[in-house]
Design a protein around this motif. Structure first.
Motif, PDB file in Angstrom:
ATOM      1  N   MET A   1       9.600  -2.290   4.652  1.00 50.62           N
ATOM      2  CA  MET A   1      10.182  -3.592   4.319  1.00 50.62           C
ATOM      3  C   MET A   1       9.146  -4.641   3.910  1.00 50.62           C
ATOM      4  SD  MET A   1      13.264  -5.508   6.365  1.00 50.62           S
ATOM      5  CE  MET A   1      14.264  -4.020   6.507  1.00 50.62           C
ATOM      6  N   ASN A   2       7.850  -4.341   4.080  1.00 48.35           N
ATOM      7  CA  ASN A   2       6.834  -5.320   3.683  1.00 48.35           C
ATOM      8  C   ASN A   2       6.738  -5.447   2.168  1.00 48.35           C
ATOM      9  OD1 ASN A   2       6.232  -5.635   6.323  1.00 48.35           O
ATOM     10  ND2 ASN A   2       4.169  -4.768   6.232  1.00 48.35           N
ATOM     11  N   LEU A   3       6.420  -6.663   1.727  1.00 45.40           N
ATOM     12  CA  LEU A   3       6.065  -6.894   0.325  1.00 45.40           C
ATOM     13  C   LEU A   3       4.544  -6.887   0.291  1.00 45.40           C
ATOM     14  CD1 LEU A   3       6.642  -7.805  -2.641  1.00 45.40           C
ATOM     15  CD2 LEU A   3       6.662 -10.154  -1.795  1.00 45.40           C
ATOM     16  N   ILE A   4       3.975  -5.943  -0.474  1.00 37.74           N
ATOM     17  CA  ILE A   4       2.513  -5.845  -0.520  1.00 37.74           C
ATOM     18  C   ILE A   4       2.011  -5.785  -1.954  1.00 37.74           C
ATOM     19  CG2 ILE A   4       2.255  -4.713   1.726  1.00 37.74           C
ATOM     20  CD1 ILE A   4       2.189  -2.038   0.453  1.00 37.74           C
ATOM     21  N   GLU A   5       0.729  -6.079  -2.093  1.00 41.91           N
ATOM     22  CA  GLU A   5       0.102  -5.871  -3.394  1.00 41.91           C
ATOM     23  C   GLU A   5      -0.725  -4.600  -3.254  1.00 41.91           C
ATOM     24  OE1 GLU A   5      -1.223  -8.865  -6.548  1.00 41.91           O
ATOM     25  OE2 GLU A   5      -2.976  -8.544  -5.266  1.00 41.91           O
ATOM     26  N   LEU A   6      -0.456  -3.696  -4.156  1.00 41.73           N
ATOM     27  CA  LEU A   6      -1.034  -2.368  -4.048  1.00 41.73           C
ATOM     28  C   LEU A   6      -1.874  -2.082  -5.286  1.00 41.73           C
ATOM     29  CD1 LEU A   6      -0.477  -0.006  -1.999  1.00 41.73           C
ATOM     30  CD2 LEU A   6       1.273   0.774  -3.573  1.00 41.73           C
ATOM     31  N   VAL A   7      -3.093  -1.597  -5.050  1.00 44.33           N
ATOM     32  CA  VAL A   7      -3.902  -1.134  -6.191  1.00 44.33           C
ATOM     33  C   VAL A   7      -3.896   0.387  -6.110  1.00 44.33           C
ATOM     34  CG1 VAL A   7      -6.156  -1.156  -7.313  1.00 44.33           C
ATOM     35  CG2 VAL A   7      -5.340  -3.210  -6.141  1.00 44.33           C
ATOM     36  N   THR A   8      -3.415   1.017  -7.164  1.00 47.37           N
ATOM     37  CA  THR A   8      -3.341   2.479  -7.142  1.00 47.37           C
ATOM     38  C   THR A   8      -4.170   3.084  -8.268  1.00 47.37           C
ATOM     39  OG1 THR A   8      -1.246   2.275  -8.331  1.00 47.37           O
ATOM     40  CG2 THR A   8      -1.106   2.839  -6.012  1.00 47.37           C
ATOM     41  N   TYR A   9      -4.672   4.250  -7.965  1.00 51.46           N
ATOM     42  CA  TYR A   9      -5.442   5.017  -8.926  1.00 51.46           C
ATOM     43  C   TYR A   9      -4.459   6.058  -9.452  1.00 51.46           C
ATOM     44  CZ  TYR A   9      -9.281   7.926 -10.608  1.00 51.46           C
ATOM     45  OH  TYR A   9     -10.119   8.664 -11.387  1.00 51.46           O
ATOM     46  N   GLN A  10      -3.943   5.829 -10.648  1.00 54.30           N
ATOM     47  CA  GLN A  10      -2.804   6.608 -11.125  1.00 54.30           C
ATOM     48  C   GLN A  10      -3.140   7.707 -12.109  1.00 54.30           C
ATOM     49  OE1 GLN A  10       0.842   5.089 -11.568  1.00 54.30           O
ATOM     50  NE2 GLN A  10       0.563   4.013  -9.678  1.00 54.30           N
ATOM     51  N   LYS A  11      -2.549   8.849 -11.866  1.00 54.16           N
ATOM     52  CA  LYS A  11      -2.647   9.947 -12.820  1.00 54.16           C
ATOM     53  C   LYS A  11      -1.240  10.371 -13.168  1.00 54.16           C
ATOM     54  CE  LYS A  11      -6.967  12.459 -12.417  1.00 54.16           C
ATOM     55  NZ  LYS A  11      -7.632  13.586 -11.750  1.00 54.16           N
ATOM     56  N   GLU A  12      -0.998  10.577 -14.447  1.00 52.62           N
ATOM     57  CA  GLU A  12       0.326  11.041 -14.873  1.00 52.62           C
ATOM     58  C   GLU A  12       0.547  12.442 -14.314  1.00 52.62           C
ATOM     59  OE1 GLU A  12       1.652  10.877 -19.040  1.00 52.62           O
ATOM     60  OE2 GLU A  12       0.380   9.088 -19.148  1.00 52.62           O
ATOM     61  N   ASN A  13       1.796  12.789 -14.135  1.00 51.84           N
ATOM     62  CA  ASN A  13       2.177  14.119 -13.640  1.00 51.84           C
ATOM     63  C   ASN A  13       1.709  14.417 -12.219  1.00 51.84           C
ATOM     64  OD1 ASN A  13       3.231  14.591 -16.243  1.00 51.84           O
ATOM     65  ND2 ASN A  13       1.224  15.296 -16.927  1.00 51.84           N
ATOM     66  N   ARG A  14       1.242  13.399 -11.508  1.00 54.24           N
ATOM     67  CA  ARG A  14       0.901  13.629 -10.114  1.00 54.24           C
ATOM     68  C   ARG A  14       2.036  13.057  -9.285  1.00 54.24           C
ATOM     69  NH1 ARG A  14      -4.975  11.830  -8.569  1.00 54.24           N
ATOM     70  NH2 ARG A  14      -4.086   9.741  -8.630  1.00 54.24           N
ATOM     71  N   GLU A  15       2.521  13.844  -8.322  1.00 55.30           N
ATOM     72  CA  GLU A  15       3.697  13.395  -7.571  1.00 55.30           C
ATOM     73  C   GLU A  15       3.400  12.224  -6.645  1.00 55.30           C
ATOM     74  OE1 GLU A  15       6.164  16.212  -5.561  1.00 55.30           O
ATOM     75  OE2 GLU A  15       6.104  17.577  -7.283  1.00 55.30           O
ATOM     76  N   VAL A  16       2.195  12.244  -6.060  1.00 58.92           N
ATOM     77  CA  VAL A  16       1.818  11.162  -5.149  1.00 58.92           C
ATOM     78  C   VAL A  16       0.572  10.482  -5.692  1.00 58.92           C
ATOM     79  CG1 VAL A  16       1.166  10.600  -2.774  1.00 58.92           C
ATOM     80  CG2 VAL A  16       2.769  12.462  -3.193  1.00 58.92           C
ATOM     81  N   GLN A  17       0.609   9.166  -5.817  1.00 56.81           N
ATOM     82  CA  GLN A  17      -0.542   8.420  -6.333  1.00 56.81           C
ATOM     83  C   GLN A  17      -1.430   7.965  -5.165  1.00 56.81           C
ATOM     84  OE1 GLN A  17      -0.888   8.573  -9.470  1.00 56.81           O
ATOM     85  NE2 GLN A  17       1.188   9.044 -10.141  1.00 56.81           N
ATOM     86  N   TYR A  18      -2.689   7.654  -5.470  1.00 53.84           N
ATOM     87  CA  TYR A  18      -3.620   7.220  -4.426  1.00 53.84           C
ATOM     88  C   TYR A  18      -3.744   5.707  -4.390  1.00 53.84           C
ATOM     89  CZ  TYR A  18      -5.121  11.997  -3.636  1.00 53.84           C
ATOM     90  OH  TYR A  18      -5.142  13.316  -3.304  1.00 53.84           O
ATOM     91  N   ALA A  19      -3.681   5.146  -3.174  1.00 46.57           N
ATOM     92  CA  ALA A  19      -3.857   3.697  -3.044  1.00 46.57           C
ATOM     93  C   ALA A  19      -5.326   3.416  -2.756  1.00 46.57           C
ATOM     94  CB  ALA A  19      -3.010   3.163  -1.904  1.00 46.57           C
ATOM     95  N   SER A  20      -5.902   2.429  -3.456  1.00 44.80           N
ATOM     96  CA  SER A  20      -7.284   2.076  -3.142  1.00 44.80           C
ATOM     97  C   SER A  20      -7.340   0.734  -2.416  1.00 44.80           C
ATOM     98  CB  SER A  20      -8.145   2.051  -4.402  1.00 44.80           C
ATOM     99  OG  SER A  20      -7.641   1.113  -5.310  1.00 44.80           O
ATOM    100  N   GLN A  21      -6.277  -0.054  -2.526  1.00 44.89           N
ATOM    101  CA  GLN A  21      -6.246  -1.335  -1.822  1.00 44.89           C
ATOM    102  C   GLN A  21      -4.814  -1.725  -1.463  1.00 44.89           C
ATOM    103  OE1 GLN A  21      -8.602  -4.299  -3.880  1.00 44.89           O
ATOM    104  NE2 GLN A  21      -7.826  -5.871  -2.495  1.00 44.89           N
ATOM    105  N   VAL A  22      -4.654  -2.253  -0.251  1.00 44.63           N
ATOM    106  CA  VAL A  22      -3.330  -2.672   0.220  1.00 44.63           C
ATOM    107  C   VAL A  22      -3.435  -4.079   0.798  1.00 44.63           C
ATOM    108  CG1 VAL A  22      -1.447  -2.149   1.829  1.00 44.63           C
ATOM    109  CG2 VAL A  22      -2.779  -0.275   0.869  1.00 44.63           C
ATOM    110  N   ASP A  23      -2.729  -5.045   0.219  1.00 37.32           N
ATOM    111  CA  ASP A  23      -2.769  -6.409   0.743  1.00 37.32           C
ATOM    112  C   ASP A  23      -1.365  -6.913   1.037  1.00 37.32           C
ATOM    113  OD1 ASP A  23      -5.605  -7.148   0.673  1.00 37.32           O
ATOM    114  OD2 ASP A  23      -5.392  -6.759  -1.480  1.00 37.32           O
ATOM    115  N   LEU A  24      -1.176  -7.361   2.264  1.00 36.73           N
ATOM    116  CA  LEU A  24       0.141  -7.855   2.666  1.00 36.73           C
ATOM    117  C   LEU A  24       0.448  -9.208   2.022  1.00 36.73           C
ATOM    118  CD1 LEU A  24       2.609  -7.449   4.639  1.00 36.73           C
ATOM    119  CD2 LEU A  24       1.334  -8.838   6.266  1.00 36.73           C
TER     120      LEU A  24
END
Ligand code: ZN
Length: 245
Positions: free
Chosen positions: A55-78
């Motif tokens: 339920m939190n609203l966060i700002e997420l920085v993700t390292y994205q690759k197409e065709n990958r089911e799960v992306q990696y988060a590099s930063q999470v800010d509430l």
């Protein structure tokens, strides 16, 4: 190709993964619904774990690759934790039901900016404690029905296109929509629709802020929306959240 993407997201689900990581399912402003892994979220050194609560609203920085089911988060800010909702069961019930709708009815990686802005606004309004959470939820449910492609026409008969707003007897067909009195009478089976219920749904679809309703009528509206979606999306079995509380 990989890309670094910064986006606002609402956390829909969270599961523990491996020794110290979490996988969260989020609704993102820019990318729609997706799964993200937060490595080391439970390792104690960082506070990523509580900022990624459901339920939190966060700002997420993700390292994205197409065709990958799960992306990696590099930063999470509430940004917002909606603490008032989380400490009040009645508020929580309807906020959680809205998240459940998004989780089950929105396809992965399908962008829905209007629904994203809508869910943030919904959580803010519920959190403010000033409005009826059930009414706010019913309004959001109707918006979602429209945005995922099952818009209900309230102005014309689905069969003959006649204006139905002022008809005193109408019926509803899950396949076609609302029908005028004449078209209803021609059919073998009819689901006559209470005018009071129709008027409330009509109000919910507009920006009007004043409504005439009873609590029971609002419950009926929500059940009607659930049945309508169940008809069109057979995998949807109804809102579990509303059954639990
Ligand atoms: Zn008609």
């Amino acid at each position: 190709m990989a890309a670094i993407v910064k986006s606002k997201v609402i956390v829909l689900r969270k599961i523990e993964y491996g020794d110290s990581s979490n996988i969260i399912s989020v609704f993102s402003e820019k990318q729609g619904k997706m799964s993200v892994i937060i490595k080391g979220a439970r390792s104690g050194k960082n506070k990523k774990t509580s900022s990624s609560d459901v339920m939190n609203l966060i700002e997420l920085v993700t390292y994205q690759k197409e065709n990958r089911e799960v992306q990696y988060a590099s930063q999470v800010d509430l940004i917002s934790g909606f603490q008032k909702i989380k400490s009040n069961l009645e508020l929580y019930k309807y906020a959680a039901a809205a998240l459940e709708l998004i989780y089950f009815l929105i396809m992965e990686n399908e962008t829905h900016e209007k629904l994203f802005r809508g869910i943030v606004r919904l959580l803010e309004l519920i959190d403010s404690g000033k409005n009826n959470p059930k009414l706010l939820f019913a309004k959001y449910f109707l918006l979602l029905i429209e945005e995922i492609g099952y818009k209900i026409n309230f102005s014309e008969c689905a069969s003959c296109m006649k204006d139905i707003i002022n008809e005193n007897k109408i019926s509803f067909d899950y396949e076609l929509g609302f029908l005028c009195k004449n078209c209803s009478d021609e059919r073998m089976e009819n689901n006559y629709f209470e005018k009071e219920l129709f008027n409330l749904i009509l109000c919910l679809s507009t920006k009007k802020s004043e409504y005439q309703y009873t609590d029971k009528l609002l419950d009926t509206v929500i059940i009607f929306f659930e049945n309508y979606i169940k008809y069109h999306v057979p995998e949807f079995k109804g809102l579990q959240t509303l059954k639990i509380f």
